[in-house]
Write an enzyme that holds these catalytic residues in place. Sequence first.
Site, PDB file in Angstrom:
ATOM      1  CB  ILE A 135      -0.867   7.633  -3.268  1.00 20.56           C
ATOM      2  CG1 ILE A 135       0.112   8.623  -3.889  1.00 20.56           C
ATOM      3  CG2 ILE A 135      -0.856   7.768  -1.767  1.00 20.56           C
ATOM      4  CD1 ILE A 135      -0.217  10.076  -3.523  1.00 20.56           C
ATOM      5  CG  ASP A 136      -4.196   3.877  -6.174  1.00 19.63           C
ATOM      6  OD1 ASP A 136      -3.343   3.037  -5.852  1.00 19.63           O
ATOM      7  OD2 ASP A 136      -5.373   3.861  -5.787  1.00 19.63           O
ATOM      8  NE  ARG A 137      -1.195   7.309 -15.220  1.00 13.26           N
ATOM      9  CZ  ARG A 137      -1.264   6.911 -16.484  1.00 13.26           C
ATOM     10  NH1 ARG A 137      -1.428   5.638 -16.759  1.00 13.26           N
ATOM     11  NH2 ARG A 137      -1.163   7.776 -17.463  1.00 13.26           N
ATOM     12  NE  ARG A 236      -9.124   3.361  -7.075  1.00 14.16           N
ATOM     13  CZ  ARG A 236      -8.306   2.938  -8.041  1.00 14.16           C
ATOM     14  NH1 ARG A 236      -6.993   2.863  -7.827  1.00 14.16           N
ATOM     15  NH2 ARG A 236      -8.808   2.569  -9.206  1.00 14.16           N
TER      16      ARG A 236
END
Length: 304
Positions: A135-137, A236
């Site tokens: 998962i993204d930062r 996103r």
Amino acid sequence: MNVTLTAGTAGQRADQFLAAALDGLTRSAAQKLLEEGRVLRGGKALKKNDRLQPGDVLTLCIPDPSPVEILPQEIPLDVVYEDGDVIVVNKPVGLVVHPAPGHPDGTLVNALLYHCGQSLSGINGQLRPGIVHRIDRDTSGLIIAAKNDMAHLALAQQLQDHSLYREYEAVVVGNFREDQGTISLPIARHPTDRKKMAVNHLSGRPAVTHWTVLARYPGYTHLQCRLETGRTHQIRVHMAALGHPVLGDPVYGGVRKGFPELAGQCLHARRLTFRHPRTGERITLSCPLPDYFQAVLTRCARLV
């Protein structure tokens, strides 16, 4: 360790098939296995650009993991579930999942190495021990890691057959007319900005996101999003493609003015369901919305 896979689509390249069949296996890791002669068809080593036919049986000879050169670091972890095969962590905003250019340490991998020792799977290479998905930062929430190759392959197969359930909550810009829907738009690397992804109908990989409206506010919508696939930046990119970028997303156009409490994009991996790789038991885990997300919802409610 040997793994057997059966191709189902004609004309697909060997490296593409491996990366798609085992979502936890990166494209570069698949190519490395092929270059080393570790992927066999009929006893003969495949090349990365060899084409497959339906019913082709491939045998992967996965090497034992090399000693990991990443240093363990004592970074606090919010462990939601752990046993001898898997660990599930509630990742905070700002924590990078694995070392990469610009982030050589201080990552979730460094923290897992300290917490788990060397008992992490080695399939995804030295920089990503244990990492099955990412998962993204600047996204918070649940992420699962594997402690051995058996667990890694089992979980990667669940990602491939969509039986690993991942549910997110998001606040997006704008309002939806419908109460629920499905986005099916292929995603690929952006043609000019390699740090971004984009909808691409020619070269994109299939990507499906199911969404449901949880609450509506003036100018914003609180959504539940369920991933059927797990492409990089999928939610996103899909929301931005609909004209409803995730609030606080600086890459895909989500405005953040007027929300000082935002710590990152307003996106949280809320719920995770998987079959235990050893017992087959169906396990469902959830974690609460973080403080920044709750503060955003409170501010949105004041707009009504």
